[in-house]
Design an enzyme around this catalytic site. Structure first.
Site, PDB file in Angstrom:
ATOM      1  N   SER A 178       0.838  -1.211   0.036  1.00 62.37           N
ATOM      2  CA  SER A 178      -0.046  -0.017   0.115  1.00 62.37           C
ATOM      3  C   SER A 178       0.992   1.149   0.120  1.00 62.37           C
ATOM      4  O   SER A 178       2.083   1.152   0.613  1.00 62.37           O
ATOM      5  CB  SER A 178      -0.863   0.054   1.508  1.00 62.37           C
ATOM      6  OG  SER A 178      -1.498   1.317   1.115  1.00 62.37           O
ATOM      7  N   TYR A 206      -1.717   0.432  10.082  1.00 53.00           N
ATOM      8  CA  TYR A 206      -1.974  -0.334   8.910  1.00 53.00           C
ATOM      9  C   TYR A 206      -0.580   0.081   8.118  1.00 53.00           C
ATOM     10  O   TYR A 206       0.000  -0.705   7.652  1.00 53.00           O
ATOM     11  CB  TYR A 206      -3.100   0.263   8.200  1.00 53.00           C
ATOM     12  CG  TYR A 206      -3.123  -0.387   6.823  1.00 53.00           C
ATOM     13  CD1 TYR A 206      -3.329  -1.722   6.474  1.00 53.00           C
ATOM     14  CD2 TYR A 206      -3.004   0.559   5.732  1.00 53.00           C
ATOM     15  CE1 TYR A 206      -3.490  -2.082   5.146  1.00 53.00           C
ATOM     16  CE2 TYR A 206      -3.240   0.274   4.353  1.00 53.00           C
ATOM     17  CZ  TYR A 206      -3.356  -1.067   4.052  1.00 53.00           C
ATOM     18  OH  TYR A 206      -3.657  -1.384   2.786  1.00 53.00           O
TER      19      TYR A 206
END
Length: 337
Positions: A178, A206
């Site tokens: 990501s 995250y």
């Protein structure tokens, strides 16, 4: 973090809003014919990018293993693909249970696969979590859930599947990452320790888990090169763009600038199968963006000392010797004599 660092992070994050423009000239990705007969494990293959990736590879003739928690849903999907094949080639798909929140499940999965003594050509670590806006949660293993599912679990799976990957003349490890890793730092002391509630951010957790896995994968690639001078395993991390999937409930409704699952899978499939990625590998590793081109990683991933610290901490949590790789390679060579 100083303001210049934040400005750089914002600059790197710009592509998530311009991803449609960056990829508008890309054709629908067509898989090469050479995937026929290749064995591919795809984690989290029952929805989103994983589902689309597994389906395209199966249609192209690969032997696809859907590694999922929900085996009932996976078997239903596999049956549907076979029914839809009609007069074309029937997809070679099988389902195996895998729960990334359980080290025991990962070890059982790897042991079951290793019993076959077959080559594994492509491992796609796609499954991941983002508990948006939720408080800090820990797994039964005592780890913060983002770091377990997005980094520690795929790291363990990858390490346990290395013998199968090394049996292939050439193989690839693909980690679906990501762009959020640009907004993170790795603080391994919090992997298995609580943070004060008001200081915890699910977004930072995250991003940190994604950054940690890039650093781990880069270290793995470097160590494989050191062991064999030229490694048969290519390690790639890829940012697929911001995609409408069930990973984040808030993202299930597609905005005009977001990708659907097919668009998100495009860069993953490219990294898994294109011969062109080999020219951009540095010591066996590369990071790709949603436009199927090499991209710049966070500077933290360029610091090899920090990457080695992530490797050391990961191996410590997994209770594996930091020299696990050299012992594994030595045993493989001894057994082949």
């Amino acid at each position: 973090m100083d303001r210049w660092a934040w400005l750089r992070h914002l600059w790197e994050m710009k592509e998530i809003f311009g991803q449609k423009f960056l990829t508008c000239l890309l054709p629908p990705y067509l898989l090469p014919n050479n995937v026929s007969g290749l064995s591919v494990i795809v984690t989290g293959a029952t929805s989103g990018i994983g589902l689309q990736t597994a389906q395209e590879l199966a249609k192209a003739g690969a032997h696809v293993i859907m590694a999922c928690r929900n085996t009932k849903a996976a078997n239903k999907i596999a049956c549907q693909w076979k029914e839809e094949a009609q007069n074309s080639i029937v997809p070679n798909v099988e389902v195996m249970e895998l729960d990334l929140l359980s080290f025991s499940s990962i070890r059982q999965f790897a042991a079951a696969w290793e019993q076959r003594a077959e080559a594994l050509h492509i491992l796609i670590n796609n499954a991941g979590i983002y508990l948006m806006g939720e408080p800090q949660k820990f797994s039964d293993e005592g780890l913060e859930q983002h770091i377990q599912v997005n980094h520690i679990a795929p790291a363990l799976l990858t390490l346990l599947l290395l013998p199968s990957l090394l049996r292939a003349p050439s193989s690839r490890i693909i980690h679906v990452n990501s762009v959020a890793h640009h907004c993170a730092v790795v603080e391994s002391k919090y992997w298995n320790n609580r943070i004060e509630e008001h200081k915890f951010s699910s977004f930072k957790a995250y991003g940190s888990s994604k950054l940690a896995h890039i650093m781990f994968l880069k270290t793995l690639a470097n160590k494989l090169m050191e062991q064999r001078k030229t490694s048969s395993i290519q390690c790639l991390a890829v940012h697929p763009g911001v995609v409408t999937t069930n990973l984040v409930p808030a993202f299930q409704k597609k905005a005009f600038w977001m990708f659907d699952a097919a668009e998100g899978a495009r860069s993953v499939l490219y990294c898994a199968t294109s011969a062109d990625v080999e020219t951009h590998l540095v010591k066996g590793f590369a990071y790709y963006s949603c436009n199927c081109k090499p991209a710049r990683m966070s500077p933290h991933a360029d610091d090899m000392d920090s990457c080695l610290e992530v490797w050391r901490k990961t191996m410590e949590i997994l209770q594996l010797n930091p020299d696990y790789l050299s012992h594994l390679m030595a045993n493989m060579y001894d057994n082949s004599d």
